[in-house]
Design a protein around this motif. Structure first.
Motif, short mmCIF file in Angstrom:
data_model
loop_
_atom_site.label_atom_id
_atom_site.label_comp_id
_atom_site.label_asym_id
_atom_site.label_seq_id
_atom_site.Cartn_x
_atom_site.Cartn_y
_atom_site.Cartn_z
N LEU A 237 0.72 -1.09 0.02
CA LEU A 237 0.13 0.02 -0.21
C LEU A 237 0.84 1.25 -0.05
N THR A 238 1.83 1.34 0.83
CA THR A 238 2.78 2.22 0.99
C THR A 238 3.56 2.58 -0.19
N ARG A 239 4.21 1.33 -0.89
CA ARG A 239 4.64 1.60 -2.25
C ARG A 239 4.05 2.02 -3.07
N LEU A 240 2.90 1.41 -3.45
CA LEU A 240 1.87 1.82 -4.64
C LEU A 240 1.58 3.44 -4.38
N GLN A 241 1.28 3.87 -2.99
CA GLN A 241 0.83 5.27 -2.86
C GLN A 241 2.17 6.13 -3.18
N THR A 242 3.30 5.90 -2.86
CA THR A 242 4.52 6.60 -3.17
C THR A 242 4.67 6.76 -4.61
N GLU A 243 4.53 5.53 -5.31
CA GLU A 243 4.73 5.60 -6.68
C GLU A 243 3.78 6.38 -7.24
N TYR A 244 2.55 6.33 -7.06
CA TYR A 244 1.44 7.21 -7.63
C TYR A 244 1.78 8.76 -7.28
N ASP A 245 2.06 8.99 -6.10
CA ASP A 245 2.47 10.41 -5.90
C ASP A 245 3.53 11.01 -6.67
N ASN A 246 4.60 10.17 -6.58
CA ASN A 246 5.69 10.55 -7.31
C ASN A 246 5.58 10.94 -8.81
N LYS A 247 4.37 10.36 -9.44
CA LYS A 247 4.20 10.49 -10.98
C LYS A 247 2.96 11.93 -11.14
N GLN A 248 2.96 12.52 -9.75
CA GLN A 248 1.86 13.58 -10.20
C GLN A 248 2.32 14.67 -11.27
N TYR A 249 3.64 14.74 -11.23
CA TYR A 249 4.21 15.68 -12.53
C TYR A 249 3.65 15.46 -13.68
N GLN A 250 3.72 14.16 -13.83
CA GLN A 250 3.26 13.55 -15.27
C GLN A 250 1.90 13.66 -15.49
N ARG A 251 1.16 13.69 -14.56
CA ARG A 251 -0.44 14.00 -14.66
C ARG A 251 -0.49 15.34 -15.13
N ASN A 252 0.14 16.01 -14.32
CA ASN A 252 0.08 17.49 -14.63
C ASN A 252 0.72 18.00 -15.95
N ARG A 253 1.67 17.47 -16.43
CA ARG A 253 2.12 17.81 -17.73
C ARG A 253 1.33 17.15 -18.86
N ALA A 254 0.67 16.06 -18.50
CA ALA A 254 -0.30 15.51 -19.61
C ALA A 254 -1.49 16.51 -19.89
N LYS A 255 -1.84 17.12 -18.75
CA LYS A 255 -3.07 18.11 -18.93
C LYS A 255 -2.66 19.46 -19.39
N SER A 256 -1.33 19.70 -19.36
CA SER A 256 -0.86 20.93 -19.77
C SER A 256 -0.19 21.27 -21.32
N TYR A 257 0.14 19.92 -21.73
CA TYR A 257 0.37 20.04 -23.02
C TYR A 257 -0.77 20.41 -24.21
N PRO A 258 -0.39 21.13 -25.14
CA PRO A 258 -1.11 21.34 -26.24
C PRO A 258 -1.61 20.05 -26.87
N SER A 259 -2.73 20.08 -27.54
CA SER A 259 -3.23 18.84 -28.16
C SER A 259 -2.06 18.53 -29.26
N VAL A 260 -2.07 17.37 -29.50
CA VAL A 260 -1.31 16.73 -30.58
C VAL A 260 -1.65 17.58 -31.94
N ARG A 261 -2.69 17.67 -32.40
CA ARG A 261 -3.00 18.56 -33.64
C ARG A 261 -2.49 19.93 -33.46
N ASP A 262 -2.70 20.61 -32.26
CA ASP A 262 -2.00 22.20 -31.92
C ASP A 262 -0.44 21.61 -32.43
N GLN A 263 0.11 20.76 -31.48
CA GLN A 263 1.65 20.81 -31.71
C GLN A 263 2.16 20.34 -33.10
#
Length: 102
Positions: free
Chosen positions: A47-73
């Motif tokens: 449980l601790t390992r999975l939660q840490t792994e999830y929390d450590n990837k927050q930057y990836q989820r934030n980036r995914a929302k912030s990138y322009p669409s593939v069409r725009d890129q």
């Protein structure tokens, strides 16, 4: 998102059959004769390992929302190539700098 004990069990013993009749370890009903039941400490560690792994990837989820669409890129890349500009590189760099890796 909070990782659950069920998530930890699924990770430790994929496909195992079990049920919870309560909220703590004593409520775990192990129904799988092919796999051994994990201990409470094994579940908590997972449980601790999975939660840490999830929390450590927050930057990836934030980036995914912030990138322009593939069409725009793709449009940015086309016009950058045509005009000798760096619009696409600048846009991607901003997303990365606004959402750095930990």
């Amino acid at each position: 998102m909070t990782i659950s004990k069920g998530d930890a069990l699924q990770s430790l013993k994929p496909g195992a059959e079990w049920a919870w009749t309560g909220s703590d370890y004593s409520g775990l009903v192990w129904k799988d004769s092919k796999q051994t039941q994990p201990t409470e400490s094994e579940i908590n560690a997972e449980l601790t390992r999975l939660q840490t792994e999830y929390d450590n990837k927050q930057y990836q989820r934030n980036r995914a929302k912030s990138y322009p669409s593939v069409r725009d890129q793709l449009d940015m890349q086309y016009w950058d190539k045509k005009n000798g500009t760096t619009t696409w590189v600048d846009a991607v760099a901003k997303v990365k700098s606004d959402n750095p890796k930990p």
